[in-house]
Design a protein around this motif. Structure first.
Motif: not given
Length: 181
Positions: A78-87, A115-127, A131-135
């Motif tokens: 999972x790549x998570x680099x597309x999130x709004x400024x302010x996160x 049929x199985x799932x893997x869950x990843x939870x990412x935590x951010x600070x709102x600065x 509206x903040x979008x995270x992709x």
């Protein structure tokens, strides 16, 4: 290496003529085996823990990667680099199942069965407010296929409590206790 998905049959036929002293024989052996080459398929879903937070609050995004195909998946990421400024990225969950590359990609440390799932939870600070979008983008090493999912959270300004203005108190003799008048 399979070039397409589906049920494939491999058939081998061996024939030879055997001659030993005064004995002659024709030998014909045939073997057949089938294999299903399943198509690797998956879905990815991303959901914010809160739809509304204040500046300074933490907000988590739960990313669920599900193997919906017909084969086990390896090299799940999972790549998570597309999130709004302010996160501002803070941390991730389940470090025993995921390895972080230190930049923007998390690798699943196991094979993901059908049929199985893997869950990843990412935590951010709102600065900052807004509206903040995270992709998030998910993929695997079986094919170059990727999929993405996003969610939005509203970050509001931190509200400061105003202290109520003091009302003058009157003493029994009619003099204001605060000003003395």
């Amino acid at each position: 290496k399979a070039i397409d998905y589906g049920n494939w049959t491999n058939k081998a036929n061996v024939y030879w003529k055997y001659k030993d002293w005064n004995e002659e024989a024709d030998i014909n052996l045939t073997s057949e085996d089938s294999v299903l080459v399943g198509k690797p398929e998956f879905t990815i879903e991303k959901v914010a823990s809160e739809k509304e937070v204040k500046v300074g609050d933490k907000v988590s995004f739960k990313i669920t990667y599900t193997n919906t195909g017909k084969i086990d998946l390896t090299g799940v990421y999972i790549t998570d680099k597309d999130y709004s400024e302010g996160l501002v990225y803070s941390d991730f969950s389940d470090k025993s199942l995921w390895t972080f590359d230190g930049k923007d990609t998390w690798h699943y440390n196991d094979v993901l069965p059908v049929g199985e799932s893997a869950v990843l939870e990412l935590t951010f600070e709102a600065t900052t407010p807004g509206e903040k979008t995270n992709t998030a983008i998910g993929g695997h090493n079986v094919t170059d296929d990727t999929s993405e999912a996003n969610d939005t959270v509203l970050v509001k300004e931190e509200t400061k409590l105003e202290s109520p203005e003091e009302e003058p108190e009157e003493t029994p003799d009619g003099v204001d206790a605060i000003s003395g008048e």
